[in-house]
Enzyme design. Structure first.
Site, PDB file in Angstrom:
ATOM      1  N   ARG A  55      34.174 -37.816  16.470  1.00  0.00           N
ATOM      2  CA  ARG A  55      33.788 -38.331  15.217  1.00  0.00           C
ATOM      3  C   ARG A  55      33.048 -37.381  14.243  1.00  0.00           C
ATOM      4  O   ARG A  55      32.279 -36.492  14.769  1.00  0.00           O
ATOM      5  CB  ARG A  55      32.779 -39.498  15.294  1.00  0.00           C
ATOM      6  CG  ARG A  55      33.117 -40.838  15.722  1.00  0.00           C
ATOM      7  CD  ARG A  55      32.029 -41.816  16.338  1.00  0.00           C
ATOM      8  NE  ARG A  55      32.412 -42.490  17.137  1.00  0.00           N
ATOM      9  CZ  ARG A  55      32.484 -43.829  17.128  1.00  0.00           C
ATOM     10  NH1 ARG A  55      32.364 -44.211  15.926  1.00  0.00           N
ATOM     11  NH2 ARG A  55      32.732 -44.586  18.130  1.00  0.00           N
ATOM     12  N   ARG A 103       3.091 -48.638 -32.480  1.00  0.00           N
ATOM     13  CA  ARG A 103       3.734 -48.013 -33.785  1.00  0.00           C
ATOM     14  C   ARG A 103       3.455 -49.254 -34.864  1.00  0.00           C
ATOM     15  O   ARG A 103       4.308 -50.262 -35.100  1.00  0.00           O
ATOM     16  CB  ARG A 103       5.216 -47.970 -33.558  1.00  0.00           C
ATOM     17  CG  ARG A 103       5.582 -46.952 -32.599  1.00  0.00           C
ATOM     18  CD  ARG A 103       7.060 -46.980 -32.187  1.00  0.00           C
ATOM     19  NE  ARG A 103       7.564 -45.820 -31.787  1.00  0.00           N
ATOM     20  CZ  ARG A 103       7.973 -45.714 -30.393  1.00  0.00           C
ATOM     21  NH1 ARG A 103       7.894 -46.629 -29.683  1.00  0.00           N
ATOM     22  NH2 ARG A 103       8.611 -44.592 -29.970  1.00  0.00           N
ATOM     23  N   GLY A 160       5.040 -36.669 -28.626  1.00  0.00           N
ATOM     24  CA  GLY A 160       5.890 -37.527 -29.125  1.00  0.00           C
ATOM     25  C   GLY A 160       7.345 -36.951 -28.933  1.00  0.00           C
ATOM     26  O   GLY A 160       7.822 -36.072 -29.570  1.00  0.00           O
ATOM     27  N   ASN A 189      10.317 -37.719 -28.344  1.00  0.00           N
ATOM     28  CA  ASN A 189      11.433 -38.128 -29.178  1.00  0.00           C
ATOM     29  C   ASN A 189      11.593 -37.380 -30.291  1.00  0.00           C
ATOM     30  O   ASN A 189      12.935 -36.644 -30.422  1.00  0.00           O
ATOM     31  CB  ASN A 189      11.316 -39.688 -29.654  1.00  0.00           C
ATOM     32  CG  ASN A 189      11.195 -40.493 -28.471  1.00  0.00           C
ATOM     33  OD1 ASN A 189      11.488 -40.413 -27.365  1.00  0.00           O
ATOM     34  ND2 ASN A 189      10.724 -41.721 -28.819  1.00  0.00           N
ATOM     35  N   ASP A 190      10.534 -36.926 -31.021  1.00  0.00           N
ATOM     36  CA  ASP A 190      10.629 -35.923 -32.141  1.00  0.00           C
ATOM     37  C   ASP A 190      10.738 -34.647 -31.985  1.00  0.00           C
ATOM     38  O   ASP A 190      11.480 -33.948 -32.406  1.00  0.00           O
ATOM     39  CB  ASP A 190       9.522 -36.338 -33.440  1.00  0.00           C
ATOM     40  CG  ASP A 190       9.928 -37.449 -34.219  1.00  0.00           C
ATOM     41  OD1 ASP A 190      11.140 -37.629 -34.698  1.00  0.00           O
ATOM     42  OD2 ASP A 190       9.374 -38.505 -34.372  1.00  0.00           O
ATOM     43  N   HIS A 217      17.138 -46.688 -32.606  1.00  0.00           N
ATOM     44  CA  HIS A 217      16.260 -47.761 -33.002  1.00  0.00           C
ATOM     45  C   HIS A 217      16.659 -49.091 -32.118  1.00  0.00           C
ATOM     46  O   HIS A 217      15.709 -49.412 -31.379  1.00  0.00           O
ATOM     47  CB  HIS A 217      16.584 -48.049 -34.629  1.00  0.00           C
ATOM     48  CG  HIS A 217      15.656 -49.438 -34.795  1.00  0.00           C
ATOM     49  ND1 HIS A 217      16.149 -50.629 -34.898  1.00  0.00           N
ATOM     50  CD2 HIS A 217      14.436 -49.524 -35.003  1.00  0.00           C
ATOM     51  CE1 HIS A 217      15.318 -51.475 -35.168  1.00  0.00           C
ATOM     52  NE2 HIS A 217      14.041 -50.978 -35.131  1.00  0.00           N
ATOM     53  N   CYS A 246       4.081 -40.320 -25.071  1.00  0.00           N
ATOM     54  CA  CYS A 246       4.320 -41.462 -25.513  1.00  0.00           C
ATOM     55  C   CYS A 246       6.054 -41.849 -26.220  1.00  0.00           C
ATOM     56  O   CYS A 246       6.150 -42.604 -26.353  1.00  0.00           O
ATOM     57  CB  CYS A 246       3.362 -41.936 -26.309  1.00  0.00           C
ATOM     58  SG  CYS A 246       3.147 -40.937 -28.024  1.00  0.00           S
ATOM     59  N   GLU A 249       3.976 -33.364 -31.901  1.00  0.00           N
ATOM     60  CA  GLU A 249       5.861 -33.748 -31.791  1.00  0.00           C
ATOM     61  C   GLU A 249       6.459 -32.874 -32.668  1.00  0.00           C
ATOM     62  O   GLU A 249       7.770 -32.934 -32.867  1.00  0.00           O
ATOM     63  CB  GLU A 249       6.198 -35.057 -32.227  1.00  0.00           C
ATOM     64  CG  GLU A 249       5.231 -35.808 -33.425  1.00  0.00           C
ATOM     65  CD  GLU A 249       5.572 -37.182 -33.607  1.00  0.00           C
ATOM     66  OE1 GLU A 249       6.420 -37.957 -33.093  1.00  0.00           O
ATOM     67  OE2 GLU A 249       5.115 -37.795 -34.372  1.00  0.00           O
ATOM     68  N   ARG A 271      -1.413 -46.037 -33.846  1.00  0.00           N
ATOM     69  CA  ARG A 271      -0.759 -44.939 -34.673  1.00  0.00           C
ATOM     70  C   ARG A 271      -0.751 -45.055 -36.055  1.00  0.00           C
ATOM     71  O   ARG A 271      -0.152 -46.432 -36.301  1.00  0.00           O
ATOM     72  CB  ARG A 271       0.350 -44.287 -34.111  1.00  0.00           C
ATOM     73  CG  ARG A 271       1.047 -43.404 -34.743  1.00  0.00           C
ATOM     74  CD  ARG A 271       2.389 -43.009 -34.161  1.00  0.00           C
ATOM     75  NE  ARG A 271       3.663 -43.660 -34.657  1.00  0.00           N
ATOM     76  CZ  ARG A 271       4.701 -43.584 -34.274  1.00  0.00           C
ATOM     77  NH1 ARG A 271       5.226 -42.726 -33.473  1.00  0.00           N
ATOM     78  NH2 ARG A 271       5.580 -44.407 -34.601  1.00  0.00           N
TER      79      ARG A 271
HETATM   80  C1  PEP Z   1       8.170 -40.049 -30.654  1.00  0.00           C
HETATM   81  O1  PEP Z   1       8.417 -39.252 -31.462  1.00  0.00           O
HETATM   82  O2  PEP Z   1       8.229 -39.314 -29.294  1.00  0.00           O
HETATM   83  C2  PEP Z   1       7.295 -41.006 -30.655  1.00  0.00           C
HETATM   84  C3  PEP Z   1       6.866 -41.488 -29.536  1.00  0.00           C
HETATM   85  O3  PEP Z   1       7.291 -41.398 -31.908  1.00  0.00           O
HETATM   86  P1  PEP Z   1       8.495 -42.344 -32.643  1.00  0.00           P
HETATM   87  O4  PEP Z   1       9.683 -42.509 -31.572  1.00  0.00           O
HETATM   88  O5  PEP Z   1       7.813 -43.494 -32.946  1.00  0.00           O
HETATM   89  O6  PEP Z   1       8.922 -41.291 -33.806  1.00  0.00           O
HETATM   90 MG    MG Z   2       7.687 -39.523 -33.409  1.00  0.00          MG
END
Ligand code: PEP
Ligand code: MG
Length: 862
Positions: A91, A559, A763, A765-766, A453, A828, A742, A615
């Site tokens: 095996r 937000r 942030g 995301n930005d 979104h 965040c 950000e 914010r």
């Molecule tokens: C980000 O940009 O990570 C953030 C938390 O703000 P938002 O997503 O609202 O632009």
């Molecule tokens: Mg942002």
């Protein structure tokens, strides 16, 4: 050359790398004094050597002779003996278990002569030929690549001829005939004769197992499970014991606890008069272990005792394989058992209570991501397996939802109000769709990435979401969607799996998941142990309550713009934006403040002594304006402003790159009265709670800051407003004003920005959008291909890009703390709830993460 073969008595459980998981555990069990058939293991190093030279080395062959000689001594059996024939299994077994991926050959040592000897010795001709036909089939398949179907076909034909329902009805004569027919599949142009010499069988089998490391299915499995290509497999050679030796024999697999629920109960399946392969391959449906308990109670008791002993020894739930030969029990395998997330949590907590592992070990045994599956409804896996997937998008928000499709937020909302279960399906969503989104069980879009979104809102609400399902085209006019020529009309039922991104036609059943007691116990331990705080991103009391149920430390990001999209607020917001001057903005500002202070009051009240970071307004103003002619007419009707004026104003506010445009604190500079209004709303809520006996210390966060001078300007605006109100009310307020981090520029000048900031919150995301230059709302069109091609290891909006974005974060932290050593620094963005990212944040000095409510438990465990 180092030693390449270890007898089971020479190894132990810590030698997985060298002996593979199976070999290490067989050795460990042997040394525990458990009934394990004798044998030895060829190491993974022997495998590497084989792969390098494409043959078994002379040194290995010499060691093999010695090992066989030792086996002869302990078993008293030899190859080809007429009185004590040695039969063995071969095996595979890699360091990391790869079930069913590599090969096994049983009954090696049988040939035309030993089969007769075995029949005589056991007085059981049927058994001997049953074993031989199994060898012929496995050997042919594994060593010579003969298809399993060819062997199955012969077996099936003979069963049909006699009208047998089960293999058990085959007689010795039938099996002899089968053996003849199996042998006839050998000795053709491409396939050599079946080797009669046991040693040749063994060598060919070892070669084949080493080769099987590189077979296609093993390669695919390794890729999928991130197993290194160069580990190699060990080979275990072991004396055969026979579960197919008669009615007092059998074979089974067992879990020491229920692998689905984690319940502490021996969970086993057993097959009478069979070899192990029959159970694993599902050839015959096994019986419950209760059959064994009833028919061989002593055997059952012995096995149960061993199972408990092994679990205690390994300190984890075990997956065991065992065989009973003429009423004697043997163990053939032990390994940590695979389990569902539910079972994993229950078992870990139970093991702590049983004193077998520590709380810290329990925490480390749980894959944080896996608990998210426990927090959402699920589809029944069996039902799913029978369905055809309609199309697949990005798994934006986990869970399972089923409902009727609507293509606009308004229609979705209206349908939900009549009691329907609704799925909102759109090309994409915008903040205006919020009510329709809230009313829907799931949100499906054909565009957008994991931070679009639709994705953010779905996760925030804990509803199921699939985004970027680009095969879907929505025709809003005709109220239908088309997916690969399949039409979906308004009101049609679809089912959405947000955990996988799969969509199905029709209504699949879901089960509501609940948070079990064990999970909260585990989360309590995690909270006691964790160095980082876990806050939530929440805009409504409902979201916040959900996060509090999951024991969030507070709110890390509200937000405030999301609060402006309810219809009555949108109207006031539109009045505000459309006003000619500051004077005209006064009345809508009063209205908005009245509503917003109540929002803040609710959040603070729910928070109690937990902290809440609010914010100030972030998005571009045009998001609040009507988008098409229908809407312009409706808004004109509501506000009394002419359609022409509305059109002009909307056009004036339009931007080519709104995400890089007039948004965030840039709005504060041009429309200071909006931020002032929000600060007044915060202060008013605080004062109201003060009167009720609750002291709130507000944390006010400024979005999009890119320099100290900008931050200083906005901070002054905020503080002037607070100071004025404090003087007015004769009230001393403790507050902080911090900034989102950000903008890349803010990161590299963070030492200066920190002079005007009480805290930072990344942030991401930005920051990711601006570091890569990827529009966060449009990555769906190319991101999957980037990942498939290996250009990116993962979507950087979901798992932080350590090299780039991570480097900017490190700079910002270092510089920020060079100015303010105690500066609290959070994250965040969406990656704040991602376990892999959290691992990185823990190494760079992040104080806390903030994520959507349903990610809170995942983040806490991470
Ligand atoms: C980000 O940009 O990570 C953030 C938390 O703000 P938002 O997503 O609202 O632009
Ligand atoms: Mg942002």
């Amino acid at each position: 050359m180092t030693k390449q073969i270890y007898a089971f008595s020479e190894g132990n459980m810590n030698m997985r790398g060298l002996l593979g998981g199976k070999g290490a555990n067989l050795a460990e069990m042997t040394n525990l004094g458990l009934p394990v058939p004798h044998g030895f293991t060829l190491t993974t190093e022997a495998c590497h050597d084989y792969q390098e030279h494409q043959k078994l080395s002379d040194a290995l062959l010499t060691e093999l002779d010695t090992a066989l000689d030792q086996l002869r001594q302990v078993t008293g059996k030899t190859f080809n003996s007429q009185t004590e024939p040695l039969l063995i299994s071969v095996r595979s077994g890699a360091a990391i278990s790869m079930p069913w991926m590599m090969d096994t050959i049983l009954n090696i040592g049988l040939n035309d002569e030993t089969v007769v000897a075995l029949a005589d010795l056991t007085h059981n001709e049927r058994f001997a030929y049953d074993s031989y036909r199994r060898l012929l089939a496995m050997f042919g398949n594994v060593v010579y690549g003969l298809s399993e179907d060819g062997f199955d076909q012969i077996l099936t034909t003979i069963k049909q001829q006699h009208g047998y329902a089960s293999d058990l009805e085959l007689t010795a004569e039938d099996l002899k005939q089968i053996v003849q027919q199996f042998k006839a599949l050998y000795g053709t142009d491409n396939v050599p004769e079946f080797p009669q010499a046991p040693k040749d069988q063994l060598l060919a089998a070892i070669n084949a197992v080493f080769e099987s490391w590189n077979n296609h299915r093993a390669q695919v499995y390794r890729k999928q499970n991130h197993i290194a290509e160069d580990l190699g497999t060990a080979v275990n050679v072991q004396e055969m014991v026979f579960g197919n030796a008669g009615e007092d024999s059998g074979t089974g697999v067992a879990f020491t606890r229920n692998p689905a629920t984690g319940e502490k109960q021996l969970f086993a399946e057993y097959l009478l008069n069979a070899q192990g392969e029959d159970v694993v391959a599902g050839i015959r449906t096994p019986q419950s272990i209760d059959v064994l308990k009833k028919e061989m109670p002593e055997m059952y008791a012995q096995f149960a005792t061993i199972a408990t002993k092994l679990e205690t020894h390994y300190r984890d739930m075990q997956d065991l394989e065992f065989t009973i030969e003429h009423g004697k029990l043997y163990l053939l395998q032990a390994r940590n058992g695979k389990r569902t997330p539910y079972a994993a949590v229950k078992i870990a907590v139970d093991l702590v209570h049983e004193g077998l592992i520590s709380e810290a070990e329990a925490l480390l045994r749980i894959n944080p991501e896996s608990v998210s599956a426990m927090l959402h409804p699920e589809f029944d896996p069996e039902t799913l397996a029978k369905q055809t997937v309609l199309t697949t998008g990005l798994p934006a928000s986990p869970g399972a939802a089923t409902g009727q499709v609507y293509f606009t937020a308004a229609e979705a909302k209206a349908a939900a109000e009549t009691g329907k279960q609704v799925i909102l399906m759109r090309q994409d969503t915008s903040p205006e769709d919020i009510e329709g989104m809230i009313a829907s069980k799931a949100i499906v879009t054909s565009r957008g990435g994991m931070t679009s979104h639709a994705a953010v809102v779905a996760r925030g609400m804990g509803s199921t979401g699939v985004v970027g399902a680009h095969e879907i085209t929505v025709d809003y006019q005709a109220k239908k969607a088309v997916v690969n020529h399949q039409e979906i009309h308004e009101g049609d039922w679809v089912s959405v799996n947000g955990t996988t991104g799969d969509l199905y036609l029709g209504q699949l059943a879901t089960s509501d998941a609940t948070v079990k007691g064990d999970l909260s116990t585990l989360l309590d331990w995690a909270k006691d142990t964790a160095s980082m705080g876990v806050y939530t991103n929440a805009d409504t009391p409902q979201d916040f309550q959900k996060a509090l149920d999951f024991d969030a430390d507070g709110i890390g990001l509200t937000r405030t713009e999301h609060m402006f999209f309810k219809p009555e607020r949108l109207l006031q917001m539109r009045r505000l934006i459309l006003a000619e001057d500051a004077e005209g903005r006064k009345a809508p500002l009063v209205e908005l403040q009245r509503m917003q202070q109540d929002d803040f009051y609710q959040l603070y009240k729910l928070a109690g002594d937990k902290s809440v970071t609010i914010r100030l307004l972030d998005p571009p103003l045009h998001e609040f304006l009507p988008h098409d002619e229908n809407e312009i007419q409706a808004v004109s009707h509501q506000t009394g402003i002419t359609p022409e004026r509305l059109r002009d104003r909307t056009n004036a506010l339009k931007e080519l790159n709104p995400m890089l445009g007039h948004r965030g604190d840039r709005l504060a500079v041009t429309f200071p009265d909006i931020y002032q209004m929000q600060v007044r709303a915060i202060m008013t809520a605080v004062l109201r709670l003060h009167d009720e006996g609750l002291e709130v210390h507000p944390h006010i966060m400024i979005p999009l800051t890119d320099s100290k001078s900008e931050m200083g300007w906005v901070r002054q605006l905020v503080e002037d407003q607070l100071t004025a109100m404090m003087a007015d009310q004769d009230f001393k307020l403790a507050y902080t004003v911090g900034t989102m981090m950000e903008m890349p520029r803010a990161c590299v000048t963070a030492d200066q920005v920190a002079e005007a900031s009480d805290f930072f919150s990344f942030g991401t995301n930005d920051l990711t959008q601006l570091t890569f230059g990827y529009s966060r709302d449009d990555v769906g069109s190319f991101m999957p291909e980037y990942i498939k091609q290996g250009i990116l290891p993962a979507d950087p909006f979901q798992t932080v890009d350590v090299e780039g974005v991570g480097a900017l974060m490190k700079i910002a932290i270092e510089k920020g703390r060079s100015t303010k050593p105690e500066l609290p620094i959070g994250v965040c963005g969406e990656v704040g709830g991602d376990p892999a990212s959290i691992g990185f944040f823990n190494t760079i000095g992040i104080t806390y993460v903030s994520c959507s409510p349903y990610r809170v438990p995942v983040a806490r465990l991470a």
